[in-house]
Design a protein around this motif. Structure first.
Motif, mmCIF file in Angstrom:
data_model
loop_
_atom_site.group_PDB
_atom_site.id
_atom_site.type_symbol
_atom_site.label_atom_id
_atom_site.label_comp_id
_atom_site.label_asym_id
_atom_site.label_seq_id
_atom_site.Cartn_x
_atom_site.Cartn_y
_atom_site.Cartn_z
ATOM 1 N N PRO A 32 -2.619 -4.323 17.937
ATOM 2 C CA PRO A 32 -3.121 -3.059 17.384
ATOM 3 C C PRO A 32 -2.836 -2.951 15.888
ATOM 4 O O PRO A 32 -3.618 -2.384 15.134
ATOM 5 C CB PRO A 32 -2.357 -1.979 18.150
ATOM 6 C CG PRO A 32 -1.628 -2.641 19.248
ATOM 7 C CD PRO A 32 -1.670 -4.115 19.019
ATOM 8 N N THR A 33 -1.720 -3.515 15.437
ATOM 9 C CA THR A 33 -1.350 -3.458 14.025
ATOM 10 C C THR A 33 -2.238 -4.341 13.145
ATOM 11 O O THR A 33 -2.259 -4.169 11.934
ATOM 12 C CB THR A 33 0.129 -3.851 13.863
ATOM 13 O OG1 THR A 33 0.356 -5.081 14.563
ATOM 14 C CG2 THR A 33 1.049 -2.782 14.432
ATOM 15 N N ASP A 34 -2.981 -5.262 13.748
ATOM 16 C CA ASP A 34 -3.902 -6.097 12.973
ATOM 17 C C ASP A 34 -5.014 -5.253 12.337
ATOM 18 O O ASP A 34 -5.584 -5.641 11.325
ATOM 19 C CB ASP A 34 -4.531 -7.188 13.847
ATOM 20 C CG ASP A 34 -3.535 -8.274 14.232
ATOM 21 O OD1 ASP A 34 -2.447 -8.360 13.617
ATOM 22 O OD2 ASP A 34 -3.840 -9.034 15.166
ATOM 23 N N ALA A 93 3.247 -0.574 18.621
ATOM 24 C CA ALA A 93 2.237 -0.003 17.723
ATOM 25 C C ALA A 93 2.863 0.367 16.384
ATOM 26 O O ALA A 93 2.472 1.349 15.747
ATOM 27 C CB ALA A 93 1.591 1.209 18.372
ATOM 28 N N MET A 94 3.848 -0.430 15.929
ATOM 29 C CA MET A 94 4.503 -0.203 14.641
ATOM 30 C C MET A 94 4.720 -1.551 13.964
ATOM 31 O O MET A 94 4.683 -2.593 14.600
ATOM 32 C CB MET A 94 5.870 0.463 14.828
ATOM 33 C CG MET A 94 5.853 1.809 15.506
ATOM 34 S SD MET A 94 7.487 2.580 15.599
ATOM 35 C CE MET A 94 8.459 1.377 16.459
ATOM 36 N N ILE A 124 6.489 1.329 10.041
ATOM 37 C CA ILE A 124 5.176 1.858 9.664
ATOM 38 C C ILE A 124 4.481 2.198 10.973
ATOM 39 O O ILE A 124 4.406 1.363 11.874
ATOM 40 C CB ILE A 124 4.354 0.802 8.892
ATOM 41 C CG1 ILE A 124 5.108 0.343 7.647
ATOM 42 C CG2 ILE A 124 2.975 1.346 8.543
ATOM 43 C CD1 ILE A 124 4.515 -0.919 7.005
ATOM 44 N N ARG A 125 3.986 3.408 11.078
ATOM 45 C CA ARG A 125 3.309 3.848 12.297
ATOM 46 C C ARG A 125 2.062 4.634 11.912
ATOM 47 O O ARG A 125 1.966 5.161 10.810
ATOM 48 C CB ARG A 125 4.241 4.699 13.154
ATOM 49 C CG ARG A 125 4.617 6.015 12.499
ATOM 50 C CD ARG A 125 5.320 6.958 13.456
ATOM 51 N NE ARG A 125 5.731 8.175 12.809
ATOM 52 C CZ ARG A 125 4.948 9.234 12.616
ATOM 53 N NH1 ARG A 125 3.695 9.216 13.017
ATOM 54 N NH2 ARG A 125 5.401 10.323 12.028
#
Length: 156
Positions: free
Chosen positions: A62-64, A112-113, A125-126
């Motif tokens: 998801p962070t991509d 998700a961070m 970072i979120r």
């Protein structure tokens, strides 16, 4: 010459025939059909926090989706790029978090961070909203990343 079976032989033959008919392929086919009809169903559950989310290609995090430049007020920014080592979930961060400092940091996806260390302090970072950044300039934005709620955030 007519051949007649004695009742004494007829009854055992009839019983044997009835027993053999009950064990034939028709009964097996019927049992298989019943077993198939009563087979349990398998429910697929999607976990939105899973690393290999169903929303993207296999192996994509998801962070991509955060790769690129995020802007803050007064020229502040956060730039997220894939790490040079190419490891999934590793990022190269360039961050100008105040008017006097710009630095490069290594980030690592954690759910998700993205976790990173700046000035010896562990930070994450979120995703969030402009209102969570604490900057009036970003308040109406919806696609943002938050480092310190109310103090540091960046939006697109």
């Amino acid at each position: 010459m007519t051949c007649r079976l004695s009742p004494r032989f007829t009854l055992p033959l009839l019983l044997a025939g009835a027993l053999l008919t009950g064990c034939g392929p028709a009964a097996e086919t019927n049992n298989v059909a019943n077993a198939t009809a009563n087979a349990p169903t398998v429910e697929t559950i999607e976990d939105s926090d899973a690393i290999n989310s169903a929303d993207g290609p296999a192996g994509r995090l998801p962070t991509d989706d955060w790769i690129g430049r995020w802007t803050g007020p007064e020229g502040l920014f956060l730039d997220i790029q894939p790490a040079p080592d190419g490891k999934p979930g590793s990022y190269a961060l360039t961050n100008k978090d105040n008017l006097d400092r710009q630095g490069d940091y290594a980030g690592m996806a954690e759910g998700a961070m993205i976790r990173f260390t700046r000035d010896g302090k562990e930070l994450t970072i979120r995703p969030g909203t402009g209102a969570e950044t604490g900057f009036k300039y970003l308040a109406d934005k919806t696609d943002c990343l938050i480092v310190v709620a109310g103090q540091e955030g960046y939006c697109r």
